[in-house]
Design an enzyme around this catalytic site. Structure first.
Site, mmCIF file in Angstrom:
data_model
loop_
_atom_site.group_PDB
_atom_site.id
_atom_site.type_symbol
_atom_site.label_atom_id
_atom_site.label_comp_id
_atom_site.label_asym_id
_atom_site.label_seq_id
_atom_site.Cartn_x
_atom_site.Cartn_y
_atom_site.Cartn_z
ATOM 1 N N ARG A 85 53.995 7.170 1.432
ATOM 2 C CA ARG A 85 53.031 8.244 1.711
ATOM 3 C C ARG A 85 52.106 7.942 2.888
ATOM 4 O O ARG A 85 50.952 8.381 2.901
ATOM 5 C CB ARG A 85 52.174 8.545 0.476
ATOM 6 C CG ARG A 85 52.906 9.263 -0.636
ATOM 7 C CD ARG A 85 53.453 10.608 -0.180
ATOM 8 N NE ARG A 85 53.901 11.417 -1.304
ATOM 9 C CZ ARG A 85 55.096 11.296 -1.886
ATOM 10 N NH1 ARG A 85 55.960 10.401 -1.435
ATOM 11 N NH2 ARG A 85 55.404 12.078 -2.900
ATOM 12 N N SER A 103 50.892 16.458 -5.693
ATOM 13 C CA SER A 103 50.211 15.282 -6.244
ATOM 14 C C SER A 103 48.834 15.165 -5.605
ATOM 15 O O SER A 103 48.714 15.110 -4.391
ATOM 16 C CB SER A 103 50.998 14.008 -5.933
ATOM 17 O OG SER A 103 52.272 14.042 -6.520
ATOM 18 N N GLU A 153 45.841 11.650 -2.501
ATOM 19 C CA GLU A 153 47.036 11.806 -1.685
ATOM 20 C C GLU A 153 46.812 12.989 -0.743
ATOM 21 O O GLU A 153 47.345 13.020 0.359
ATOM 22 C CB GLU A 153 48.237 12.032 -2.612
ATOM 23 C CG GLU A 153 49.582 11.739 -2.005
ATOM 24 C CD GLU A 153 50.153 12.965 -1.355
ATOM 25 O OE1 GLU A 153 50.574 12.849 -0.194
ATOM 26 O OE2 GLU A 153 50.166 14.026 -1.980
HETATM 27 N N1 EPU Z 1 54.221 10.780 -16.465
HETATM 28 C C1 EPU Z 1 53.420 10.767 -17.574
HETATM 29 N N2 EPU Z 1 52.925 11.925 -18.036
HETATM 30 C C2 EPU Z 1 53.205 13.102 -17.446
HETATM 31 C C3 EPU Z 1 54.024 13.130 -16.306
HETATM 32 C C4 EPU Z 1 54.521 11.949 -15.828
HETATM 33 O O1 EPU Z 1 53.162 9.735 -18.146
HETATM 34 O O2 EPU Z 1 52.727 14.137 -17.920
HETATM 35 C C5 EPU Z 1 54.738 9.512 -15.957
HETATM 36 C C6 EPU Z 1 56.125 9.247 -16.431
HETATM 37 O O3 EPU Z 1 56.199 7.919 -16.830
HETATM 38 C C7 EPU Z 1 56.973 9.480 -15.204
HETATM 39 C C8 EPU Z 1 56.030 9.023 -14.127
HETATM 40 O O4 EPU Z 1 54.776 9.512 -14.565
HETATM 41 O O5 EPU Z 1 58.164 8.752 -15.235
HETATM 42 C C9 EPU Z 1 56.323 9.512 -12.766
HETATM 43 O O6 EPU Z 1 56.313 10.931 -12.769
HETATM 44 P P1 EPU Z 1 57.243 11.701 -11.741
HETATM 45 O O7 EPU Z 1 58.597 11.152 -11.764
HETATM 46 O O8 EPU Z 1 57.065 13.141 -11.949
HETATM 47 O O9 EPU Z 1 56.692 11.308 -10.305
HETATM 48 P P2 EPU Z 1 55.267 10.918 -9.777
HETATM 49 O O10 EPU Z 1 55.292 9.459 -9.474
HETATM 50 O O11 EPU Z 1 54.191 11.406 -10.646
HETATM 51 C C10 EPU Z 1 56.013 11.241 -7.284
HETATM 52 C C11 EPU Z 1 55.504 11.956 -6.079
HETATM 53 C C12 EPU Z 1 55.859 13.432 -6.129
HETATM 54 C C13 EPU Z 1 57.358 13.554 -6.249
HETATM 55 C C14 EPU Z 1 57.811 12.818 -7.517
HETATM 56 C C15 EPU Z 1 59.308 12.809 -7.684
HETATM 57 C C16 EPU Z 1 53.528 10.726 -5.372
HETATM 58 C C17 EPU Z 1 52.039 10.718 -5.269
HETATM 59 N N3 EPU Z 1 54.063 11.786 -5.968
HETATM 60 O O12 EPU Z 1 55.261 11.733 -8.397
HETATM 61 O O13 EPU Z 1 55.451 14.017 -4.921
HETATM 62 O O14 EPU Z 1 57.761 14.909 -6.310
HETATM 63 O O15 EPU Z 1 57.391 11.448 -7.437
HETATM 64 O O16 EPU Z 1 59.876 11.882 -6.845
HETATM 65 O O17 EPU Z 1 54.173 9.793 -4.914
HETATM 66 C C18 EPU Z 1 53.619 15.098 -3.814
HETATM 67 O O18 EPU Z 1 53.557 14.115 -3.080
HETATM 68 O O19 EPU Z 1 52.836 16.074 -3.671
HETATM 69 C C19 EPU Z 1 54.600 15.114 -4.892
HETATM 70 C C20 EPU Z 1 54.694 16.109 -5.754
#
Ligand code: EPU
Length: 358
Positions: A167, A242, A337
């Protein structure tokens, strides 16, 4: 104000996906390089500051933003080199990112299909090195076309000079304000190799009966389905994706966190482990909570939603409560972010709500 290029006092309420009330002193929408040069030269002459807005999907805008808001409207997708294995493209900064993904998968070219449905423009993509489902734009970027602000000269910055990391890039750190991004040079593959190791995507593909996808369009479709399910549609629920980055903690800190949260996942990063901000926010009890018009999205607590009539100040208040709580419970400092524009206040655990008055 001249040429119709300079628009004074423009409301940006509907131009930012958070749907926050904001007004720019000036807006300029240059459609090609020469117009962009003219606008920047004029702004420099008048001593006006400028800032850039692409799709307005990663911004937290303050109510009154001085200076010039540049919205690069340079379009076009051009094939530069084509070989049996891959194709190199030049894409204008003003092209909509998802339109580019659709075009590429339509041609059977792969490399960005995991980045389907990310809002925003091509010009904004390299700034924060957009990433999703195991893929980052850095991987297919050959270089970034820029205009140097100092002398208005043109340049293709090779990817190695862009300092891409999670990022981040030089465009938001060491070289902030030095360049204006006018386009992106990408290299996409004609030989499809699925990047479907990310659990959500693999599961969705299985559900679609495509455990072994053979075309990038199938992966793009799976990603689109996952995103539609988990992330709020900004047209209905204003948001900027995010709100926080996933934090990186030291190896020792990660071990301590795991003692309290045995199933906390950690991904090896440069200086320790990257942990899920969503998980920490969730554990701290913020998921689905609402303060005024701002809601912590129940299906993905990393996303803050403006349910209608919200303000930047309300978003900041809630964000800061979350940051403070996560620091208190886990000693982890969350960093936004989204980019703050026209907001002097920094989101941190130490600052108090009073700092923001006026
Ligand atoms: N999780 C929870 N509770 C929830 C939702 C998620 O505990 O309600 C935990 C789970 O363990 C899950 C983990 O969070 O496995 C990660 O969640 P997710 O895979 O949805 O991804 P993220 O790390 O929260 C990142 C990016 C997103 C991108 C997704 C998918 C960042 C800041 N965000 O989110 O990007 O779509 O991975 O790859 O790196 C953005 O940058 O605006 C964005 C949406």
């Amino acid at each position: 104000v001249r040429d119709g290029l300079w628009m004074p006092s423009v409301r940006l309420d509907r131009a930012n996906t958070f749907g926050l009330p904001a007004e720019a002193e000036f807006v300029c929408r240059p459609k090609h390089l020469d117009e962009l040069r003219t606008v920047v030269a004029e702004a420099q002459k008048r001593g006006l500051e400028w800032w850039v807005m692409g799709g307005g999907s990663n911004l937290l805008l303050g109510p009154q933003i001085g200076g010039v808001c540049l919205m690069p409207a340079i379009t076009g997708i051009k094939v530069v080199v084509e070989t049996e294995d891959d194709v190199t493209l030049d894409v204008g900064a003003g092209v909509n990112w998802h339109e580019l993904v659709r075009f590429a998968v339509g041609q059977g070219w792969s490399g960005i299909e995991n980045l389907a449905l990310i809002p925003g423009t091509v010009g904004a993509a390299p700034i924060q090195n957009i990433g999703a489902y195991g893929v980052e734009i850095a991987e297919s970027t050959v270089g970034v076309h820029v205009l140097r602000c100092a002398d208005l000269g043109q340049e293709l910055l090779p990817a190695e000079a862009c300092g891409f990391s999670y990022r981040s890039s030089v465009f938001k750190t060491t070289a902030k304000g030095r360049y204006l991004i006018t386009g992106l040079r990408l290299c996409l593959s004609r030989r499809f190799v699925a990047r479907d190791d990310y659990p959500d995507v693999a599961q969705e593909l299985r559900r679609m009966g495509l455990a072994q996808p053979v075309h990038p369009a199938q992966v793009a479709e799976a990603v689109t389905r996952v995103r539609r399910r988990k992330l709020p549609d900004w047209r209905r629920f204003g948001n900027a994706g995010s709100f926080f980055q996933n934090p990186v903690v030291s190896t020792e800190h990660f071990a301590r966190l795991q003692r309290d949260i045995p199933d906390l996942a950690g991904y090896p990063a440069a200086k320790g482990y990257k942990v899920s901000a969503a998980r920490l926010i969730d554990l701290a009890g913020w998921k689905g909570r609402r303060e005024g018009a701002i809601l912590v999205w129940p299906r993905q607590p990393l996303v803050l939603v403006n349910t209608g009539g919200g303000t930047a100040s309300q978003v900041l208040t809630l964000a800061e409560r979350i940051v403070n709580d996560v620091v208190r419970r886990f000693a982890v400092q969350l960093v936004p972010e989204v980019q703050l524009v026209g907001i002097s206040h920094a989101i941190s655990a130490e600052s108090s709500a009073q700092d923001r008055q006026g």
